[in-house]
Scaffold this motif. Structure first.
Motif, PDB file in Angstrom:
ATOM      1  N   GLN A  75      86.090  64.819  55.717  1.00 29.89           N
ATOM      2  CA  GLN A  75      84.983  65.527  55.093  1.00 29.89           C
ATOM      3  C   GLN A  75      84.075  64.551  54.347  1.00 29.89           C
ATOM      4  N   LEU A  78      81.930  62.530  56.725  1.00 27.69           N
ATOM      5  CA  LEU A  78      80.791  63.284  57.237  1.00 27.69           C
ATOM      6  C   LEU A  78      79.735  63.477  56.161  1.00 27.69           C
ATOM      7  N   PHE A  79      80.186  63.575  54.922  1.00 28.71           N
ATOM      8  CA  PHE A  79      79.260  63.709  53.797  1.00 28.71           C
ATOM      9  C   PHE A  79      78.360  62.471  53.738  1.00 28.71           C
ATOM     10  N   GLY A  82      75.595  61.801  56.762  1.00 26.72           N
ATOM     11  CA  GLY A  82      74.211  62.260  56.685  1.00 26.72           C
ATOM     12  C   GLY A  82      73.301  61.153  56.185  1.00 26.72           C
ATOM     13  N   LEU A  83      73.775  60.418  55.164  1.00 25.37           N
ATOM     14  CA  LEU A  83      72.956  59.350  54.597  1.00 25.37           C
ATOM     15  C   LEU A  83      72.842  58.165  55.551  1.00 25.37           C
ATOM     16  N   CYS A  85      72.917  58.350  58.640  1.00 19.14           N
ATOM     17  CA  CYS A  85      72.027  58.813  59.701  1.00 19.14           C
ATOM     18  C   CYS A  85      70.573  58.671  59.249  1.00 19.14           C
ATOM     19  N   ALA A  86      70.283  59.076  58.019  1.00 18.47           N
ATOM     20  CA  ALA A  86      68.924  58.922  57.487  1.00 18.47           C
ATOM     21  C   ALA A  86      68.543  57.439  57.478  1.00 18.47           C
ATOM     22  N   TRP A 171      62.173  54.208  43.664  1.00 22.69           N
ATOM     23  CA  TRP A 171      61.855  55.101  44.772  1.00 22.69           C
ATOM     24  C   TRP A 171      60.484  55.765  44.570  1.00 22.69           C
ATOM     25  N   GLY A 294      64.519  54.484  47.864  1.00 27.38           N
ATOM     26  CA  GLY A 294      65.026  55.857  47.812  1.00 27.38           C
ATOM     27  C   GLY A 294      66.411  55.923  48.436  1.00 27.38           C
ATOM     28  N   ILE A 295      66.535  55.331  49.636  1.00 26.47           N
ATOM     29  CA  ILE A 295      67.829  55.347  50.327  1.00 26.47           C
ATOM     30  C   ILE A 295      68.853  54.504  49.577  1.00 26.47           C
ATOM     31  N   PHE A 298      70.008  56.351  46.488  1.00 24.80           N
ATOM     32  CA  PHE A 298      70.786  57.535  46.844  1.00 24.80           C
ATOM     33  C   PHE A 298      72.178  57.124  47.324  1.00 24.80           C
ATOM     34  N   LEU A 302      75.429  57.710  45.073  1.00 25.57           N
ATOM     35  CA  LEU A 302      76.491  58.629  45.494  1.00 25.57           C
ATOM     36  C   LEU A 302      77.829  57.898  45.573  1.00 25.57           C
TER      37      LEU A 302
ATOM     38  N   VAL B 218      85.404  72.161  57.958  1.00 21.53           N
ATOM     39  CA  VAL B 218      85.662  70.827  57.409  1.00 21.53           C
ATOM     40  C   VAL B 218      84.691  69.795  57.997  1.00 21.53           C
ATOM     41  N   PRO B 222      80.145  69.368  55.194  1.00 22.57           N
ATOM     42  CA  PRO B 222      79.692  68.222  54.397  1.00 22.57           C
ATOM     43  C   PRO B 222      78.272  67.792  54.742  1.00 22.57           C
ATOM     44  N   ILE B 226      75.266  67.246  52.007  1.00 22.59           N
ATOM     45  CA  ILE B 226      74.468  66.048  51.735  1.00 22.59           C
ATOM     46  C   ILE B 226      72.989  66.357  51.955  1.00 22.59           C
ATOM     47  N   MET B 230      70.124  65.906  49.253  1.00 22.49           N
ATOM     48  CA  MET B 230      68.909  65.114  49.475  1.00 22.49           C
ATOM     49  C   MET B 230      67.674  65.938  49.132  1.00 22.49           C
ATOM     50  N   ILE B 239      62.143  61.071  46.263  1.00 17.01           N
ATOM     51  CA  ILE B 239      62.570  59.834  46.926  1.00 17.01           C
ATOM     52  C   ILE B 239      61.890  59.640  48.279  1.00 17.01           C
ATOM     53  N   LEU B 252      63.458  65.563  60.216  1.00 21.13           N
ATOM     54  CA  LEU B 252      64.825  65.084  59.992  1.00 21.13           C
ATOM     55  C   LEU B 252      65.619  66.134  59.215  1.00 21.13           C
ATOM     56  N   PHE B 256      69.199  67.815  60.310  1.00 22.64           N
ATOM     57  CA  PHE B 256      70.372  67.867  59.429  1.00 22.64           C
ATOM     58  C   PHE B 256      70.792  69.303  59.167  1.00 22.64           C
TER      59      PHE B 256
END
Lengths: 359, 557
Positions: A75, A78-79, A82-83, A85-86, A171, A294-295, A298, A302, B218, B222, B226, B230, B239, B252, B256
């Motif tokens: 989990q 995967l959380f 997302g970042l 991926c950005a 940022w 910004g990225i 973040f 985190l 699961v 998540p 996120i 964001m 940001i 994007l 997501f």
């Protein structure tokens, strides 16, 4: 716990969860070792004070916890995914801002933090072994070192953040760098020729302006933010006549044409001058350079929150360890905390090259 | 094939003392309980309260749409935007997602599995407390000037609007963790707490469905967490990740968002498949047809569900190639879904069908879910979707699936397990009547919306052309009929709680483990831990009806 329907003690053989073979960590205590009792309540488990009523054996409890923590880590991955991926999307779209921005980061500090976290992962793994062997004192020491490392990490991170606030490398609208790329030591030491060239161009470009005013520029870029487009550090002053700016462009062009490809490349890669040299009229900061920060904030923020969460978990483990709760029959929590800590470490192992070591 | 269950029937008589409902008293004994059944009951009533709130917003929306112009005094177009946002957000995040897994699943899963509890009772309680926290943030958004972005929180509007987007988004973020904890707990429970003899292919199909659901919970949740984080940071600090004004990419956000929210529709519907798979064999008195196919098709849907998010974005400027691939995979999902439907129908074939309330809901489910599923295939066609995108056709489609599928199955499951959970029989005639009213109301509300949408009525509009008035009014009448149906249902169920415990252990003649312990179950679920020797739907022939206790008991040899 007043269940009266289960007066009869059930036969331990039919009722016990068939004991799985002991894994790599030998857990003592098999299913038949305790008289499982329909109404539980814990008294059937007196031999194992840490065994919850709904488990049949310490082994089963440990296995359940282990699967649980792994799912939790999935989990977490995967959380963060997302970042990442950005990050991937923006790096693919604007590679130049990543090259430009990484010069603003202090690789030494990042490397120090990487080492600190690696050491803490070692002590965390060591703590698991201590818990399994019931070595209370070593366990306390190893947990303490882990916590200490976490604080050192946060301290270094604090220094880095403070430096960025000071430098204005933040940022969005707060992005207002106090130093241009060619003024940075990181850039100068790596590409001295390019930095000299950029300084010469800047001297021509900003000629006649008493002093570049970063604050003025910043407000300009903020106000113009609604119109997407390159944010230039400062275009030739509006007061200068058209003929004057023509002369400047010609002088800049001649400097660029004399320069070698090796000298130009670092500036082009960072988006300071255009790919098309003929179209370059001066130096400019790559558009949307602030997105990198910004990225950066973040992702590292985190991650920092996860470090803080880890410190809380380790302090809790420290208190339990000092009470001597861990031993061969009960070391799950230390194992789970260490797994979590390794993940926090691992995320940093990815963040460090992706943010600091860009080429 | 074994012909006897090795587990003894505890007591065929209703359990009146020492069950999980009355073994401890006082508010704190509920709020701090570690018992999965009590946590499930708390979830159940919280979800039902949210359902009433979300339903109220639905009725406000439908009432406002009675005439083409402004209808309700004082309701402005902006307020209307807030109504549909709150309706959507509450129904999705507070009702349907936790409805079957967290409420019914918590009560039933360990019982069906033969376990004493879920693997992590404290985490289970925490998931409920986290849920309450998330619900509070949702309500806070309501007080602070409700969000008007639609439940999807699309950027860039959600970063620009003045309304309280942050509390709503943070509420959804927190609720996500509640969902993750429940899913994690269920996966570990199913892996590690199965009793002796409970092999994977002896698990009831409801357990299989919850397992597939938990995998999605699961793995997908998540990502929305996120994403919402964001969005919150974007709104708070600017940001620039999603804000085009700062060079960010709003599409994007859509990627997501749907990477979670499409799998999330399977979080909503797969548990419903599980409920239907329990009800149909019991009330057909016939073992389920194609057990393994139903079990594994849930897993297949869970996996495929991760690969189709782009079908929400055919008009968002994604490449034609990507659209084609997403479209093709979307069609693939029809296969496991149809496998289930055909197997349910085959189960009923030559069965002895008993039309009690849960079965009526199951039959209603087959009807409405088929319509909802097939219209989903229309929308999966890219060229058709360009015409139907953002129209009432889409609204009708997902209400047929979410409302007609998930909620119908939820109500069916609620009636099916009510005697087990609360130890009381509800009024059967009233139950049947309310099932009928719900079924008629549902079709009357949403079928006209298919016609509206195909004729070009856009969704989320406050005003509309006069030619749409008749169909809109039909839909509004249906919505109020549906509301009456739910009130009848609530009355029928809640009024049973005033009675003494009167439910037998096995009122329906079911063979799964939860019916082999008392109603309501004792605190530790089973008097003697069960040992399983046969499949979950074997042995209907070994049960006979006992007039005296009004329930089923094993046939005496």
């Amino acid at each position: 716990m007043t269940d009266t329907t289960s007066e009869t003690q059930s036969n331990a053989e039919t009722n016990g969860h068939s004991a799985p073979p002991p894994g790599e960590h030998e857990l003592h205590g098999k299913a038949e070792a305790h008289a499982a009792n329909g109404n539980g309540g814990g008294h059937g488990h007196s031999q194992y004070p840490h065994l919850a009523h709904h488990f049949d054996s310490p082994q089963q409890q440990f296995d359940a916890g282990k699967l649980g923590i792994w799912l939790f880590l999935v989990q977490e991955v995967l959380f963060f995914a997302g970042l990442f991926c950005a990050y991937t999307v923006y790096r693919a779209q604007h590679p130049e801002i990543f090259v430009y921005a990484h010069y603003h980061l202090d690789t030494t500090m990042g490397a120090v933090n990487t080492c600190v976290l690696l050491v803490s992962s070692l002590t965390a793994a060591w703590a698991v072994r201590n818990a399994q062997l019931g070595e209370k004192n070593k366990l306390v020491i190893n947990i303490s070192i882990t916590i200490l490392c976490a604080f050192v990490f946060l301290g270094v991170k604090y220094k880095e953040y403070a430096h960025k606030v000071h430098e204005g490398t933040l940022w969005g609208h707060h992005f207002n760098p106090q130093h241009e790329l060619w003024e940075l030591d990181t850039f100068k030491s790596k590409h001295p020729e390019s930095a000299k060239l950029a300084e010469k161009i800047a001297a021509i470009q900003f000629e006649g302006q008493a002093k570049r005013n970063p604050h003025g520029e910043h407000q300009g870029s903020g106000a113009e933010a609604n119109a997407p487009g390159p944010t230039t550090p400062s275009l030739p002053g509006a007061t200068a006549g058209a003929a004057d700016s023509d002369t400047k462009v010609r002088r800049i062009q001649s400097l660029l044409l004399q320069a070698s490809d090796e000298t130009l490349h670092p500036l082009v890669a960072a988006g300071i001058i255009k790919h098309n040299i003929q179209a370059t009229t001066g130096l400019e900061r790559p558009a949307t350079a602030h997105i990198f920060f910004g990225i950066y904030f973040f992702m590292t923020g985190l991650h920092g929150i996860h470090v803080i969460a880890g410190i809380i978990v380790w302090i809790w483990m420290l208190l339990k360890a000092q009470r001597g709760q861990f031993g061969p029959n009960y070391f799950g929590p230390i194992d789970y905390a260490a797994l979590y800590w390794h993940l926090v470490d691992l995320v940093w192992i990815y963040l460090f090259p992706l943010l600091y070591l860009i080429h | 094939m074994a012909t006897t269950t090795t587990t003894d029937f505890v007591s065929p008589e209703p359990s009146t003392t020492d069950n999980y409902l009355n073994n401890e008293k006082g508010l704190l004994s509920w709020l701090l309980t570690l018992d999965h059944k009590r946590i499930g009951v708390m979830y159940l009533f919280s979800v039902l309260a949210s359902f009433a709130l979300g339903g109220t917003f639905a009725l406000l929306i439908r009432a406002e749409l009675w005439t083409p112009g402004p209808t309700l005094p004082g309701v402005t177009a902006d307020m209307y935007n807030q109504f549909f946002t709150l309706h959507g957000a509450i129904m999705v995040f507070l009702v349907i997602i936790p409805g079957i897994p967290a409420a019914l699943g918590n009560i039933i899963l360990p019982l069906q599995l033969g376990a004493k509890d879920v693997a992590f009772p404290r985490l289970n309680l925490m998931s409920y407390h986290v849920w309450i926290l998330g619900a509070c943030f949702m309500l806070l958004s309501l007080v602070l000037g409700a969000a008007d972005t639609g439940w999807t929180f699309y950027t860039p509007y959600s970063t620009m609007t003045e309304t309280a987007v942050i509390p709503a988004a943070f509420g959804a973020f927190v609720l996500g963790f509640s969902s993750i904890f429940t899913g994690l707990n269920f996966i570990v429970t199913i892996h590690k707490l199965r009793p002796k003899g409970m092999t994977w292919f002896r698990m009831p199909l409801f357990v299989w469905a919850l397992y597939s659901t938990a995998l999605i919970q699961v793995l997908a949740t998540p990502v929305i967490a996120i994403t919402l984080l964001m969005l919150i940071v974007e709104r708070t600090f600017g940001i620039g990740i999603f804000d085009p004004a700062l060079g960010g990419d709003p599409v994007l956000f859509e990627h997501f968002f749907w990477f979670y929210s499409h799998p999330a529709v399977y979080i909503m519907i797969v548990p419903a498949f599980g409920v239907i798979s329990e009800i149909i064999p019991v009330f057909s008195r016939k073992p389920i047809f194609g057990y393994k196919f139903i079990a594994l098709s849930s897993v297949a849907i869970a996996i495929l569900g991760f690969l189709v998010w782009g079908h929400h974005m055919f008009t968002s400027g994604q490449s034609v190639l990507a659209g084609t691939i997403f479209s093709a995979i979307t069609f693939l999902i029809a296969i496991p879904t149809a496998i289930k439907t055909f197997n349910w129908i085959s189960t009923m074939y030559k069965g002895r069908i008993h039309l009690e309330t849960p079965m009526l809901y199951a039959l209603a489910f087959l009807w409405v879910f088929t319509i909802g599923g097939v219209t989903g295939m229309f929308l999966a066609v890219m060229s058709v979707d360009v015409h139907l995108h953002d129209t009432y056709f889409v609204v009708a489609h997902f209400h047929y699936v979410m409302m007609g599928g998930s909620i119908t199955a939820f109500l069916g499951g609620l009636h099916y397990w009510w005697p087990k959970a609360f130890g009381r029989m509800y009024n059967e005639q009233l139950g049947r009547l309310s099932a009928l009213v719900v079924f008629v109301g549902l079709n009357l509300t949403f079928f006209p919306q298919f016609i509206l949408g195909s004729r070009g009525m856009p969704r989320r509009y406050y005003n509309y052309l006069e030619e749409f008035e008749g169909l809109h009014q039909l839909s509004t009448v249906g919505a109020f009929l549906l509301g009456i149906g739910f009130l009848l249902t609530a009355y029928g169920l809640l009024s049973s709680l005033r009675k003494k415990f009167d439910a037998p252990a096995n009122p329906w003649g079911a063979t799964t483990l939860e019916w082999q312990t008392a109603s309501p179950p004792p605190y530790y679920n089973f008097a003697t831990p069960p040992e399983v020797t046969q499949g979950p739907y074997d042995g209907y022939e070994n049960l006979e009806y006992d007039e005296k206790i009004r329930g089923y008991v094993p046939t005496k040899a």
